[in-house]
Design a protein around this motif. Structure first.
Motif, PDB file in Angstrom:
ATOM      1  N   THR A  62       0.854  -1.188   0.000  1.00  0.00           N
ATOM      2  CA  THR A  62       0.000   0.000   0.000  1.00  0.00           C
ATOM      3  C   THR A  62       0.892   1.241   0.000  1.00  0.00           C
ATOM      4  O   THR A  62       1.926   1.276   0.655  1.00  0.00           O
ATOM      5  CB  THR A  62      -0.903   0.037   1.246  1.00  0.00           C
ATOM      6  N   VAL A  63       0.483   2.227  -0.740  1.00  0.00           N
ATOM      7  CA  VAL A  63       1.273   3.454  -0.827  1.00  0.00           C
ATOM      8  C   VAL A  63       0.977   4.302   0.399  1.00  0.00           C
ATOM      9  O   VAL A  63      -0.165   4.551   0.752  1.00  0.00           O
ATOM     10  CB  VAL A  63       0.932   4.231  -2.112  1.00  0.00           C
ATOM     11  N   GLY A  64       2.032   4.729   1.055  1.00  0.00           N
ATOM     12  CA  GLY A  64       1.891   5.556   2.254  1.00  0.00           C
ATOM     13  C   GLY A  64       3.068   6.497   2.364  1.00  0.00           C
ATOM     14  O   GLY A  64       3.846   6.672   1.422  1.00  0.00           O
ATOM     15  N   ILE A  65       3.213   7.088   3.515  1.00  0.00           N
ATOM     16  CA  ILE A  65       4.288   8.046   3.762  1.00  0.00           C
ATOM     17  C   ILE A  65       5.434   7.344   4.479  1.00  0.00           C
ATOM     18  O   ILE A  65       5.218   6.600   5.430  1.00  0.00           O
ATOM     19  CB  ILE A  65       3.768   9.215   4.624  1.00  0.00           C
ATOM     20  N   ASP A  66       6.659   7.586   4.013  1.00  0.00           N
ATOM     21  CA  ASP A  66       7.846   7.151   4.730  1.00  0.00           C
ATOM     22  C   ASP A  66       8.016   8.121   5.899  1.00  0.00           C
ATOM     23  O   ASP A  66       8.448   9.258   5.724  1.00  0.00           O
ATOM     24  CB  ASP A  66       9.058   7.182   3.793  1.00  0.00           C
ATOM     25  N   ARG A 102      -1.213   8.160   5.745  1.00  0.00           N
ATOM     26  CA  ARG A 102      -1.101   9.127   4.643  1.00  0.00           C
ATOM     27  C   ARG A 102      -1.305  10.573   5.086  1.00  0.00           C
ATOM     28  O   ARG A 102      -1.566  11.435   4.260  1.00  0.00           O
ATOM     29  CB  ARG A 102      -2.145   8.802   3.568  1.00  0.00           C
ATOM     30  N   THR A 103      -1.206  10.855   6.363  1.00  0.00           N
ATOM     31  CA  THR A 103      -1.515  12.192   6.874  1.00  0.00           C
ATOM     32  C   THR A 103      -0.369  12.749   7.710  1.00  0.00           C
ATOM     33  O   THR A 103       0.182  12.055   8.553  1.00  0.00           O
ATOM     34  CB  THR A 103      -2.794  12.155   7.727  1.00  0.00           C
ATOM     35  N   VAL A 104      -0.056  14.025   7.459  1.00  0.00           N
ATOM     36  CA  VAL A 104       0.998  14.727   8.186  1.00  0.00           C
ATOM     37  C   VAL A 104       0.405  16.013   8.763  1.00  0.00           C
ATOM     38  O   VAL A 104      -0.315  16.731   8.079  1.00  0.00           O
ATOM     39  CB  VAL A 104       2.171  15.088   7.244  1.00  0.00           C
ATOM     40  N   SER A 139       6.820  42.587  19.344  1.00  0.00           N
ATOM     41  CA  SER A 139       6.791  41.565  18.302  1.00  0.00           C
ATOM     42  C   SER A 139       5.390  40.967  18.210  1.00  0.00           C
ATOM     43  O   SER A 139       4.604  41.047  19.143  1.00  0.00           O
ATOM     44  CB  SER A 139       7.808  40.453  18.599  1.00  0.00           C
ATOM     45  N   ALA A 140       5.122  40.384  17.055  1.00  0.00           N
ATOM     46  CA  ALA A 140       3.853  39.689  16.825  1.00  0.00           C
ATOM     47  C   ALA A 140       4.150  38.202  16.715  1.00  0.00           C
ATOM     48  O   ALA A 140       5.081  37.797  16.028  1.00  0.00           O
ATOM     49  CB  ALA A 140       3.194  40.201  15.544  1.00  0.00           C
ATOM     50  N   GLN A 141       3.364  37.390  17.405  1.00  0.00           N
ATOM     51  CA  GLN A 141       3.570  35.945  17.394  1.00  0.00           C
ATOM     52  C   GLN A 141       2.291  35.256  16.960  1.00  0.00           C
ATOM     53  O   GLN A 141       1.198  35.623  17.380  1.00  0.00           O
ATOM     54  CB  GLN A 141       3.975  35.458  18.781  1.00  0.00           C
ATOM     55  N   ALA A 142       2.445  34.256  16.090  1.00  0.00           N
ATOM     56  CA  ALA A 142       1.293  33.494  15.599  1.00  0.00           C
ATOM     57  C   ALA A 142       1.690  32.041  15.426  1.00  0.00           C
ATOM     58  O   ALA A 142       2.834  31.732  15.094  1.00  0.00           O
ATOM     59  CB  ALA A 142       0.798  34.071  14.280  1.00  0.00           C
ATOM     60  N   THR A 143       0.736  31.152  15.636  1.00  0.00           N
ATOM     61  CA  THR A 143       0.953  29.721  15.445  1.00  0.00           C
ATOM     62  C   THR A 143       0.085  29.251  14.288  1.00  0.00           C
ATOM     63  O   THR A 143      -1.108  29.529  14.258  1.00  0.00           O
ATOM     64  CB  THR A 143       0.593  28.940  16.719  1.00  0.00           C
ATOM     65  N   GLY A 144       0.709  28.565  13.340  1.00  0.00           N
ATOM     66  CA  GLY A 144      -0.010  28.020  12.195  1.00  0.00           C
ATOM     67  C   GLY A 144       0.023  26.503  12.223  1.00  0.00           C
ATOM     68  O   GLY A 144       1.033  25.903  12.586  1.00  0.00           O
ATOM     69  N   THR A 145      -1.082  25.892  11.866  1.00  0.00           N
ATOM     70  CA  THR A 145      -1.187  24.434  11.819  1.00  0.00           C
ATOM     71  C   THR A 145      -1.783  24.034  10.481  1.00  0.00           C
ATOM     72  O   THR A 145      -2.725  24.666  10.014  1.00  0.00           O
ATOM     73  CB  THR A 145      -2.074  23.908  12.955  1.00  0.00           C
ATOM     74  N   ALA A 146      -1.195  23.012   9.877  1.00  0.00           N
ATOM     75  CA  ALA A 146      -1.708  22.503   8.602  1.00  0.00           C
ATOM     76  C   ALA A 146      -1.662  20.989   8.612  1.00  0.00           C
ATOM     77  O   ALA A 146      -0.769  20.382   9.208  1.00  0.00           O
ATOM     78  CB  ALA A 146      -0.893  23.044   7.439  1.00  0.00           C
ATOM     79  N   VAL A 147      -2.629  20.395   7.937  1.00  0.00           N
ATOM     80  CA  VAL A 147      -2.695  18.944   7.784  1.00  0.00           C
ATOM     81  C   VAL A 147      -2.710  18.653   6.297  1.00  0.00           C
ATOM     82  O   VAL A 147      -3.493  19.233   5.552  1.00  0.00           O
ATOM     83  CB  VAL A 147      -3.953  18.369   8.463  1.00  0.00           C
ATOM     84  N   ALA A 148      -1.816  17.782   5.863  1.00  0.00           N
ATOM     85  CA  ALA A 148      -1.776  17.369   4.461  1.00  0.00           C
ATOM     86  C   ALA A 148      -2.061  15.875   4.388  1.00  0.00           C
ATOM     87  O   ALA A 148      -1.507  15.084   5.147  1.00  0.00           O
ATOM     88  CB  ALA A 148      -0.417  17.684   3.848  1.00  0.00           C
ATOM     89  N   ASP A 149      -2.928  15.508   3.467  1.00  0.00           N
ATOM     90  CA  ASP A 149      -3.320  14.115   3.280  1.00  0.00           C
ATOM     91  C   ASP A 149      -2.824  13.670   1.912  1.00  0.00           C
ATOM     92  O   ASP A 149      -3.129  14.313   0.901  1.00  0.00           O
ATOM     93  CB  ASP A 149      -4.842  13.987   3.369  1.00  0.00           C
ATOM     94  N   LEU A 150      -2.061  12.597   1.875  1.00  0.00           N
ATOM     95  CA  LEU A 150      -1.530  12.074   0.622  1.00  0.00           C
ATOM     96  C   LEU A 150      -2.650  11.426  -0.171  1.00  0.00           C
ATOM     97  O   LEU A 150      -3.300  10.499   0.291  1.00  0.00           O
ATOM     98  CB  LEU A 150      -0.424  11.051   0.906  1.00  0.00           C
ATOM     99  N   GLY A 151      -2.907  11.945  -1.344  1.00  0.00           N
ATOM    100  CA  GLY A 151      -3.931  11.380  -2.218  1.00  0.00           C
ATOM    101  C   GLY A 151      -3.274  10.559  -3.309  1.00  0.00           C
ATOM    102  O   GLY A 151      -2.445  11.048  -4.057  1.00  0.00           O
ATOM    103  N   VAL A 152      -3.609   9.286  -3.385  1.00  0.00           N
ATOM    104  CA  VAL A 152      -3.017   8.392  -4.380  1.00  0.00           C
ATOM    105  C   VAL A 152      -4.141   7.793  -5.207  1.00  0.00           C
ATOM    106  O   VAL A 152      -5.150   7.349  -4.667  1.00  0.00           O
ATOM    107  CB  VAL A 152      -2.211   7.267  -3.695  1.00  0.00           C
ATOM    108  N   GLY A 153      -3.971   7.777  -6.512  1.00  0.00           N
ATOM    109  CA  GLY A 153      -4.980   7.173  -7.377  1.00  0.00           C
ATOM    110  C   GLY A 153      -6.075   8.157  -7.719  1.00  0.00           C
ATOM    111  O   GLY A 153      -5.905   9.357  -7.653  1.00  0.00           O
TER     112      GLY A 153
END
Length: 137
Positions: A65-69, A96-98, A116-130
């Motif tokens: 199955t294709v996934g993330i190393d 498949r999710t980071v 100073s200005a401080q901010a926190t960013g969060t992102a989720v990426a899902d590997l789409g195969v096929g």
């Protein structure tokens, strides 16, 4: 002494300017520092999203199955963030999710809202195969 009457509103424009100029300068300072805060938020979100996408390039094609190393994905995302000068946290949340979280701190121009200005960013990426069928007719 001349017979000319002295106007009663002499100097009223000076008082108005003495009150309005500091108020306008305060509003300008708030706009400049507020825009610095918004730029910091946008930068944190963009860095997190790009690091998550970079991590998804570490595809493991050796298994059935294709996934993330996972090890390579974590190194890739951390390397991207380190190259940008903002280390963060990389979490592999599934096959498949980071998820990437990064905190960005940048100086403000005027410093009325803080140095100073401080901010926190969060992102989720899902590997789409096929291909995905979705709701196509």
């Amino acid at each position: 002494m001349t017979g000319r009457p002295v106007p009663r509103d002499t100097g009223s424009v000076s008082v108005m300017i003495a009150v309005l100029v500091p108020a306008l300068l305060l509003v300008l300072a708030l706009v400049v520092d507020g825009s610095a805060r918004l730029r910091t938020i946008a930068r944190a979100d963009a860095l997190a999203a790009e690091a998550a996408r970079a991590a998804n390039t570490a595809i493991d094609t050796r298994s059935p199955t294709v996934g993330i190393d996972t090890a390579t994905a974590a190194r890739t995302a951390a390397g991207y963030l380190a190259g940008a000068g903002h280390p963060g946290q990389v979490t592999i949340t599934g096959a498949r999710t980071v998820r990437v979280t990064v905190t960005v701190t940048e100086p403000t121009t005027i410093g009325l809202l803080g140095a100073s200005a401080q901010a926190t960013g969060t992102a989720v990426a899902d590997l789409g195969v096929g291909t995905r069928t979705g709701n196509l007719p």
